[in-house]
Design an enzyme around this catalytic site. Sequence first.
Site, PDB file in Angstrom:
ATOM      1  N   ARG A   1      -1.112  16.044  14.629  1.00 12.35           N
ATOM      2  CA  ARG A   1       0.201  15.199  14.292  1.00 12.35           C
ATOM      3  C   ARG A   1       0.229  13.860  14.558  1.00 12.35           C
ATOM      4  O   ARG A   1       1.501  13.251  14.184  1.00 12.35           O
ATOM      5  CB  ARG A   1       1.617  15.987  14.449  1.00 12.35           C
TER       6      ARG A   1
ATOM      7  N   LYS B   1      -2.838   2.059   5.539  1.00  6.29           N
ATOM      8  CA  LYS B   1      -3.153   2.939   4.491  1.00  6.29           C
ATOM      9  C   LYS B   1      -4.196   3.816   5.018  1.00  6.29           C
ATOM     10  O   LYS B   1      -5.289   3.223   5.069  1.00  6.29           O
ATOM     11  CB  LYS B   1      -3.383   2.305   2.973  1.00  6.29           C
TER      12      LYS B   1
ATOM     13  N   GLU C   1     -11.470  -8.767  -2.748  1.00  7.28           N
ATOM     14  CA  GLU C   1     -10.201  -8.676  -2.110  1.00  7.28           C
ATOM     15  C   GLU C   1      -9.328 -10.033  -1.805  1.00  7.28           C
ATOM     16  O   GLU C   1      -8.345 -10.407  -1.819  1.00  7.28           O
ATOM     17  CB  GLU C   1     -10.105  -7.680  -1.276  1.00  7.28           C
TER      18      GLU C   1
ATOM     19  N   LYS D   1      -1.831 -10.398   4.025  1.00  3.98           N
ATOM     20  CA  LYS D   1      -1.545  -9.048   3.918  1.00  3.98           C
ATOM     21  C   LYS D   1      -0.426  -8.566   5.020  1.00  3.98           C
ATOM     22  O   LYS D   1       0.297  -7.862   4.833  1.00  3.98           O
ATOM     23  CB  LYS D   1      -3.102  -8.303   4.048  1.00  3.98           C
TER      24      LYS D   1
ATOM     25  N   GLU E   1       5.169   0.725   0.519  1.00  5.46           N
ATOM     26  CA  GLU E   1       4.901   0.280  -0.656  1.00  5.46           C
ATOM     27  C   GLU E   1       6.182   0.615  -1.636  1.00  5.46           C
ATOM     28  O   GLU E   1       6.022   1.250  -2.690  1.00  5.46           O
ATOM     29  CB  GLU E   1       3.578   0.799  -1.254  1.00  5.46           C
TER      30      GLU E   1
ATOM     31  N   ARG F   1       4.829  -4.582  -1.551  1.00  2.00           N
ATOM     32  CA  ARG F   1       3.452  -4.196  -1.289  1.00  2.00           C
ATOM     33  C   ARG F   1       2.666  -3.897  -2.425  1.00  2.00           C
ATOM     34  O   ARG F   1       1.521  -3.833  -2.350  1.00  2.00           O
ATOM     35  CB  ARG F   1       3.377  -3.123  -0.209  1.00  2.00           C
TER      36      ARG F   1
ATOM     37  N   ASN G   1      -1.816  -4.160  -5.331  1.00  2.00           N
ATOM     38  CA  ASN G   1      -2.496  -3.454  -6.268  1.00  2.00           C
ATOM     39  C   ASN G   1      -3.002  -4.056  -7.484  1.00  2.00           C
ATOM     40  O   ASN G   1      -3.657  -3.359  -8.395  1.00  2.00           O
ATOM     41  CB  ASN G   1      -1.718  -2.063  -6.609  1.00  2.00           C
TER      42      ASN G   1
ATOM     43  N   HIS H   1      -6.223  -3.119  -9.111  1.00  2.00           N
ATOM     44  CA  HIS H   1      -6.707  -1.812  -8.609  1.00  2.00           C
ATOM     45  C   HIS H   1      -6.412  -0.586  -9.699  1.00  2.00           C
ATOM     46  O   HIS H   1      -6.713   0.566  -9.583  1.00  2.00           O
ATOM     47  CB  HIS H   1      -6.083  -1.575  -7.327  1.00  2.00           C
TER      48      HIS H   1
ATOM     49  N   HIS I   1      -9.571   1.434  -9.623  1.00  2.00           N
ATOM     50  CA  HIS I   1      -9.703   2.707  -9.185  1.00  2.00           C
ATOM     51  C   HIS I   1     -10.313   3.586 -10.231  1.00  2.00           C
ATOM     52  O   HIS I   1     -11.021   4.508 -10.011  1.00  2.00           O
ATOM     53  CB  HIS I   1      -8.457   3.237  -8.762  1.00  2.00           C
TER      54      HIS I   1
ATOM     55  N   HIS J   1     -16.187  -0.540  -3.999  1.00  2.23           N
ATOM     56  CA  HIS J   1     -14.679  -0.670  -4.209  1.00  2.23           C
ATOM     57  C   HIS J   1     -14.483  -2.255  -4.953  1.00  2.23           C
ATOM     58  O   HIS J   1     -13.867  -2.396  -5.843  1.00  2.23           O
ATOM     59  CB  HIS J   1     -13.971  -0.343  -3.013  1.00  2.23           C
TER      60      HIS J   1
HETATM   61  N1  GLY Z   1      -4.930  -2.260  -0.408  1.00  3.30           N
HETATM   62  C1  GLY Z   1      -3.659  -2.449  -0.590  1.00  3.30           C
HETATM   63  C2  GLY Z   1      -2.610  -2.080   0.504  1.00  3.30           C
HETATM   64  O1  GLY Z   1      -3.125  -2.039   1.690  1.00  3.30           O
HETATM   65  O2  GLY Z   1      -1.636  -1.974   0.031  1.00  3.30           O
END
Ligand code: GLY
Length: 359
Positions: free
Chosen positions: A117, A139, A181, A223, A233, A237, A241, A244, A248, A260
């Site tokens: 956990r 993430k 990025e 970031k 998010e 946040r 994206n 993305h 994606h 990516h």
């Molecule tokens: N790669 C986007 C984020 O970490 O929110």
Amino acid sequence: MDVVRVELGDRAYPIHIGSSAVNSLREWSVPFPRRQLVVIADQTVADLHGPRLAAALPPDAVTLTFPAGETSKSFTAMERLCEQLATRGIERGAAIIAFGGGVAGDLAGFIAGTWLRGVGFVQVPTTFLAAVDASVGGKTGINLHAGKNLVGVFHQPELVVIDTDFLATLPDRDLRAGLAESVKHAVIRQPDLLDRHLADIARIAARDPQTLGELIAANCAIKAAVVAADEREADLRMILNHGHTIGHAFEHLLGYELRHGECVALGMLVENELARRRGLLKSNDAARIAAVLARLGLPQRLPRAVGAADVLAACRIDKKVRAGAVNFVLLAGLGQPVRVADIADAEIEAALAIVAAGG
Ligand code: GLY
């Protein structure tokens, strides 16, 4: 040595950036001497750089490896690694160190977030993409046949150590992919960074540690500020994206044949075309971003045809879907990301032409 902090209250953590940074790992991680440490690395990184990391860790640190590549972001790879944690008796007080690119960070982070956990987590990225993006912000996750990163948890590292020396062996293609990025961060948050990519292009290609360190620090600062303001998010946040939603979809539909970052670059081109067609983004700004991506050697076209209906279907299973609507982060100008949820299928189909294979 640059240090950027991610301010998350009692879970705040530093990002140390610089040449030879990994040598000081033990200095920065006070609890390490009395902890079980498990390095999780892809086999390529373990072979290339494992001894350098091992020299910075106590001799009883354990290293577990998995095959390099996006396909290791799977339940199968996770299960194999967790069985090894069980065999070795890894306890709750342990820390897992992700060593490698985005795949290592996402997979090892997901294991750190779920093993017993949740145990401690440290990121030691070795790719430019992981350094400027994936290693920061907590993430983690794995892919399903249905789509990318669909299963995961938020699990913040307690320390990120970015040693620019590891980038010396990074293939050019991976360096370029990571730059996508960095361009994304520039266009959503700091437009002056866009031209810095061009001004520094030769020093970046030559892996000049100072240039890379400064660029990575600038990206981490962008970031870190976004993550500190909106860790999970809920709102801000989402701007990360940009590129993305389509990116994606391409990544998944091309069977992870492209990196990516390459798919994010293509995603930005399509999403900027969507914005341009809506009258949000000026044509000259869209062209300027496309020109920077092209100069950095990022793809301008899909390597093979991808059906518009498949792209639409892939977008609909994305995590960014809210109340059934596909969410896009488009640009209303450089440094001005806006969320748009009412894009019609026909608009996406029309915008896809900008990256059509063989066009
Ligand atoms: N790669 C986007 C984020 O970490 O929110």
